[in-house]
Structure formats: structure tokens, C-alpha cells
Design a protein around this motif. Structure first.
Motif, PDB file in Angstrom:
ATOM      1  N   ASP A  38      42.101 -70.729 -45.560  1.00  0.00           N
ATOM      2  CA  ASP A  38      41.981 -71.240 -46.923  1.00  0.00           C
ATOM      3  C   ASP A  38      41.129 -70.248 -47.716  1.00  0.00           C
ATOM      4  N   ARG A  73      35.970 -83.368 -48.840  1.00  0.00           N
ATOM      5  CA  ARG A  73      35.513 -83.969 -50.101  1.00  0.00           C
ATOM      6  C   ARG A  73      35.418 -85.489 -49.975  1.00  0.00           C
ATOM      7  N   THR A  87      44.055 -76.060 -42.474  1.00  0.00           N
ATOM      8  CA  THR A  87      43.610 -74.861 -43.184  1.00  0.00           C
ATOM      9  C   THR A  87      42.100 -74.869 -43.278  1.00  0.00           C
ATOM     10  N   ARG A 102      35.383 -78.432 -43.176  1.00  0.00           N
ATOM     11  CA  ARG A 102      34.024 -77.889 -43.346  1.00  0.00           C
ATOM     12  C   ARG A 102      33.420 -77.364 -42.043  1.00  0.00           C
ATOM     13  N   ALA A 112      43.143 -80.318 -45.137  1.00  0.00           N
ATOM     14  CA  ALA A 112      42.458 -79.346 -46.004  1.00  0.00           C
ATOM     15  C   ALA A 112      41.030 -79.799 -46.300  1.00  0.00           C
ATOM     16  N   SER A 113      40.290 -78.889 -46.933  1.00  0.00           N
ATOM     17  CA  SER A 113      38.868 -79.135 -47.238  1.00  0.00           C
ATOM     18  C   SER A 113      38.097 -79.344 -45.930  1.00  0.00           C
TER      19      SER A 113
HETATM   20  O1  G3P Z   1      42.241 -75.362 -50.759  1.00  0.00           O
HETATM   21  C1  G3P Z   1      42.002 -76.717 -50.804  1.00  0.00           C
HETATM   22  C2  G3P Z   1      40.785 -77.191 -50.053  1.00  0.00           C
HETATM   23  O2  G3P Z   1      40.840 -76.741 -48.739  1.00  0.00           O
HETATM   24  C3  G3P Z   1      39.474 -76.986 -50.756  1.00  0.00           C
HETATM   25  O3  G3P Z   1      38.378 -77.188 -49.912  1.00  0.00           O
HETATM   26  O4  G3P Z   1      35.974 -76.938 -49.437  1.00  0.00           O
HETATM   27  O5  G3P Z   1      36.767 -76.774 -51.807  1.00  0.00           O
HETATM   28  O6  G3P Z   1      36.735 -78.955 -50.622  1.00  0.00           O
HETATM   29  P1  G3P Z   1      36.890 -77.476 -50.478  1.00  0.00           P
END
Ligand code: G3P
Length: 217
Positions: free
Chosen positions: A6, A132, A183, A166, A163-164
Motif C-alpha cells: 500500500d 481506521r 495490502t 497497521r 486494507a488500512s
Molecule cells: O490505501 C487504503 C488504506 O490502506 C489506507 O490506510 O493507514 O491510511 O488507514 P491508512
């Protein structure tokens, strides 16, 4: 589970690609803006490094404009997947592009019903943002489980792109649940292979090898 990076940073992509295990790339407007490069040039360079799906996001918020933008992005390279936000106009655009044979990644998904709508619109994949959700004291992984169950119940072919992400526990949980794609930032990708006992174990093996009988001191 497919592993995507990502990022919009080509140095990170090249370093991760050297492992031979990166299946695709996701970008978003925030990640691309950080690079300070022309979007099309950046996408073309990424497509030269990774032979897999490369998500590129539209920035229009009205369906006709999204479709126009999406068609332009899809023309850049056969591996481009058009990313659209999970809003009503995004779903209309998804339906249109999917019927034209364009792969769509429906992004900014935060609920099971949103994911159901993305699948019904014909999305190639949906991107639930688990980090998130965790940030607001919700459980991102619960959402992944719900979406996978719903998609299985109705045989949707839409893939779940976790996604997102951490940290590596997110990757483990995504794999345990059967997420199709995960990702992650390059920092998390690097951690996938790390374990302190591997490092200390290897140091010990190498040190012991030096002390073997007959070894040249
Ligand atoms: O690309 C989408 C996502 O993976 C964004 O992640 O860390 O900005 O919440 P984040």
C-alpha cells in the motif's frame, strides 16, 4: 492470500518486489500526493515493476465523472484497477465500469452493508479499512469476518482486500479468516519475516560453527 503493498513510493516497491512475493499494489490520493509526481508517469513506473493489479483511485465524486476518469486510468495499463469510494455515486460508477469490463476496487468500506452493495454493483474487490475502525474502538477484523460470510453465503466473486493494515497481527488475522488480499505499508511488509529468536538463533549457529573442531582460528 495475495500480498499487496500500500504505497506510491517506487523505492519501497522495488525493495519489496525483490522478494518475489508482491502480488499487486494499492495507491490512494494521499499516498500519491506524497510522491510529488505526475500520476500517469508514477502508475506506468509501478506497472513496470510489478506485474499484477495496481489500484489507482479516481478523485471525482459524481458517477459520470468517475466513469470518465476511471476509463482514462484503465487505458494507462492493462493491470490498472480503478478505485472508487463507497458512496452512492461510486456504486453507480462501479456498476457502469464493471459492465464495461473494467476491474473496480471499491474503497473506504466500513460496514457489511456497504460491502454487500459493492458486491452487488459488480466490484472486483472491496477494501474494508480495518485500522481506521480499530482507531475508533470498533473491531476491524469483525468486519472482515462478516463480509467474508456474506460473500460466501451468496457466492459473490468480489474479493475482500484487507486494507488500512497497521501491524503484522492484522496480516495474521486476515489470513486466518481467509481474506483474499491483504495490502500493507512497506514497514509492515518488512516485519512479516522478522522474529528475534530467528536472529539470535542464527547468531548462535554461526558462532558455534566457528568453534567446531579443526576450524581455522
Ligand atoms: O490505501 C487504503 C488504506 O490502506 C489506507 O490506510 O493507514 O491510511 O488507514 P491508512
Amino acid at each position: 492470500m495475495k500480498l499487496y503493498l500500500d504505497t506510491g513510493n517506487v523505492d519501497e516497491i522495488r525493495k519489496a518486489a525483490s522478494y518475489g512475493m508482491i502480488d499487486g499494489i494499492t495507491t490512494n490520493p494521499s499516498l500519491v500526493s506524497k510522491e510529488g509526481r505526475e500520476f500517469k508517469d508514477l502508475l506506468l513506473e509501478i506497472c513496470q515493476i510489478i506485474d499484477g493489479p495496481i489500484s489507482a483511485e479516481v478523485v471525482s465524486v459524481e458517477s459520470e465523472a468517475m466513469v470518465k476518469e476511471g476509463r482514462e486510468l484503465a487505458k494507462i495499463h492493462k493491470n490498472i484497477v480503478v478505485k472508487v469510494p463507497l458512496i452512492p455515486e461510486g456504486l453507480k460508477a462501479t456498476k457502469q465500469m464493471a459492465s464495461d469490463g473494467i476491474r473496480v476496487n471499491v474503497t473506504l468500506c466500513f460496514s457489511a452493508t456497504q460491502a454487500l452493495m459493492a458486491a452487488k454493483a459488480g466490484a472486483w474487490c472491496v477494501s474494508p479499512f480495518i485500522g481506521r475502525l480499530d482507531d475508533i474502538s470498533s473491531d476491524g477484523m469483525d468486519l472482515i469476518e462478516q463480509i467474508l460470510t456474506i460473500y460466501e453465503n451468496y457466492d459473490f466473486s468480489t474479493q475482500v482486500l484487507v486494507a488500512s493494515v497497521r501491524h503484522i497481527q492484522h496480516v495474521t488475522d486476515a489470513a486466518l479468516l481467509g481474506g483474499h488480499i491483504c495490502t500493507m505499508p512497506y514497514s509492515v511488509f518488512q516485519q512479516l519475516v522478522k522474529h528475534p529468536l530467528t536472529d539470535s538463533g542464527l547468531s548462535k549457529f554461526l558462532a558455534d560453527w566457528e568453534t567446531r573442531k579443526g576450524s581455522k582460528k
